[in-house]
Each structure stands twice: as C-alpha cells, then as structure tokens.
Design a protein around this motif. Sequence first.
Motif, PDB file in Angstrom:
ATOM      1  N   HIS A 120      46.300  37.572  48.010  1.00 21.85           N
ATOM      2  CA  HIS A 120      46.014  36.228  47.929  1.00 21.85           C
ATOM      3  C   HIS A 120      45.991  35.401  49.169  1.00 21.85           C
ATOM      4  O   HIS A 120      47.152  34.982  49.413  1.00 21.85           O
TER       5      HIS A 120
ATOM      6  N   ARG B  48      50.361  39.570  36.236  1.00 16.65           N
ATOM      7  CA  ARG B  48      49.620  38.335  35.946  1.00 16.65           C
ATOM      8  C   ARG B  48      49.688  38.168  34.434  1.00 16.65           C
ATOM      9  O   ARG B  48      49.666  36.707  34.127  1.00 16.65           O
TER      10      ARG B  48
ATOM     11  N   ARG C  86      51.757  34.580  42.493  1.00 16.89           N
ATOM     12  CA  ARG C  86      51.999  36.096  42.182  1.00 16.89           C
ATOM     13  C   ARG C  86      51.086  37.159  42.623  1.00 16.89           C
ATOM     14  O   ARG C  86      51.353  38.391  42.745  1.00 16.89           O
ATOM     15  N   ARG C  87      49.916  36.803  43.273  1.00 19.30           N
ATOM     16  CA  ARG C  87      48.978  37.802  43.611  1.00 19.30           C
ATOM     17  C   ARG C  87      49.285  38.056  45.203  1.00 19.30           C
ATOM     18  O   ARG C  87      49.229  37.128  46.035  1.00 19.30           O
TER      19      ARG C  87
ATOM     20  N   ALA D  37      48.195  32.376  40.898  1.00 19.36           N
ATOM     21  CA  ALA D  37      47.759  33.022  42.269  1.00 19.36           C
ATOM     22  C   ALA D  37      48.858  33.212  42.997  1.00 19.36           C
ATOM     23  O   ALA D  37      48.908  34.090  43.959  1.00 19.36           O
TER      24      ALA D  37
END
Length: 342
Positions: free
Chosen positions: A156, A143, A152-153, A150
Amino acid sequence: MTSLVSVIVPCRNEAAHIGAFAASVLAQRLPAGLALEVVVADGRSDDGTRDRLAALAAADARLRWIDNPARTTPVALNRAIAAAQGEWIVRMDVHTTYADDYVAQCVQALQDTGASCVGGPWRAAVVDDGVVAPAVAAAFGSRFGAGGAASRRLDHTGEVDTVYLGAWRRDTLLRLGGFDEALVRNQDDELALRIVRGGGRVWQSAAIRSSYVPRASFLALFRQFWQYGYWKVAVIRKHRLPASPRHLVPFAFVATLTVLALAAPWSGIAASAGAVLLAVYATAALAIAAVPMPPWQHPWRWLAVAWAFACMHAGYGLGFARGLLDHVLRRRAGAQATTLTR
C-alpha cells in the motif's frame, strides 16, 4: 548545500542488539547533499548498553547518545528531537532491520508528497524456523489480526491513519509539540491523529522498507497488545473520538463474551449465544490462519497462528477494558501499564 537528517532512537537495555543496529543505521546509503546523525536516547539502561553506546559514539562522530531519566518512549523521542540538529527527523527502533535506503526513501517521500508524516508498512520478520515466531509474524501481518489496518498492507502506498515509526520535518514536530509524554504506548498513533485532525496528511510508501521483529512468545504478544488496548483509551479520551471504529471491536468482542458468560448459569440463551460467538471466532481464526500456514503442510504453525490471533484480540480487548477503568473512572494510569514490555 548539505542537508542533515537526524535519526532518533529510543533505547533501554539493548546491550545484545545495539551494536548490530548501530552498524545498520550508520551504513545507510544517502544521496548527495544529505548527511546523517544518529541520536540515541537511553532510558537508564543497566545491562551494559550505556558502555556500548559510549564506545560506538567514540568510534563514529555521527552517533551521539543522551540520557532519558523517565525511561519511557515518548520522553526519549522528545529529548532526541530537542538534541537533533537535522532538518529531517526519522524515527528508528532497535528491534527492526532496515533497507539500506530507508532514510533516503523517508526524506524523498516527505519531499514528494508534502505530507506531515511518512513511513513504510509494518512488516513482521520471521526470525527462526520454529513454531511460535513464524506464527506470531504471520498473525501480526494478517488483516484479520490487525483489523484491516492499511499500515500492515505491504503493497500500500497512499494516505493512512498511522504509519510504522515515522519521519517528519523537524519544524513540523516542533510546531505539533512533539509526542504526548503521558502516553507510554500509542504516542505515535496519537501524533498521527493530531496531524490528520489538524488538516495534515499521513502517508505510507511501500518503498520505505523495514522488518520488525515481533514478540517471541504468546505471553509477550498478549502483554504487548494488552498495553496497546490500555493506552488506546487514553488517546480516545484525549480526542473524544477513536481514529477508527476498528479500535473498539476487540473490546466489544471481549465485553460481549464476558456478559454472556456471566449470564450463562441463569440463561440458556446466553450460554448458547456465547458458545456460538466463540465457535464463529474460532472458525474464522482457523480459516484465516490456513492462508499463510496451510494445516496440511504446517499443522502446528496453523494452530499457533490462530492462537496468536486470540492473544492479540483478547489482550487488546482486556487492556482496553482496564484502560476504561483506570483512565475514565480513576483518571490515572495503573502502575502495571507504565512499564514497557518486550
């Protein structure tokens, strides 16, 4: 009734990878009632890729390839969309591996959410056990490295400002006018921004799984993010507003350091402020790098992750600065930014 889904693929000089990629995409598991076609837009490859594509197309009628004389990604995507016959459009890239239900999950997410664009998280793959590749992958997925994006989460699921690659209904893409062919990079972000500004939704599903192979050297990583920063200026100029304030942070950091460095010979305060800013950044980069690569276990990779952060942020910030010069003052793209790097 069978519904057709078209996978569109931009490609140039991928002779070493196109065979494995084609085998992967043609092995996608689709539910009953869904059929597959693959449209590869080749940008005048000169390494034997076109011969390999011709052989692959002859062996499997589901795969077709078309010419992309412009040799840029947005033109490749628009030509592939125009040639596609499917109700659903799923973008894929050659340097990514996909779960065998990737296409099915994309179509399912479009049906379930009603979103204009869907995609999965941008997951970086570790391709060897050396120092550089694992460090770049760790930085790419951090992050801190991505500014809290988001996309890269990995866990999610929900609305986002952009997704990796993307999938759409074909009529949605046609209504939007496809990708902006003036943008060598960031054309996917710009399309997502148009969708959101037009009242549509961009949706990320953690069930849409793929792994991207990041750049294998720090120089290549720097050049990649230099182009991202450079072309972000064109997106902001077109829409008169950045999609997120985080897009401005690397440039602000680089610009502040530059001003302080220039003033340092005549101002002790500027010299001290620059040293403090660098020390704070280095401390943060090293501390965050210790999460995926503890220094007591991986000392060289720990340092390499921190250096990868610096390559990403400095590359983006300097590219953004050059983009301001070219896009805002000169009102044209520089030649060094119009050739894609890998």
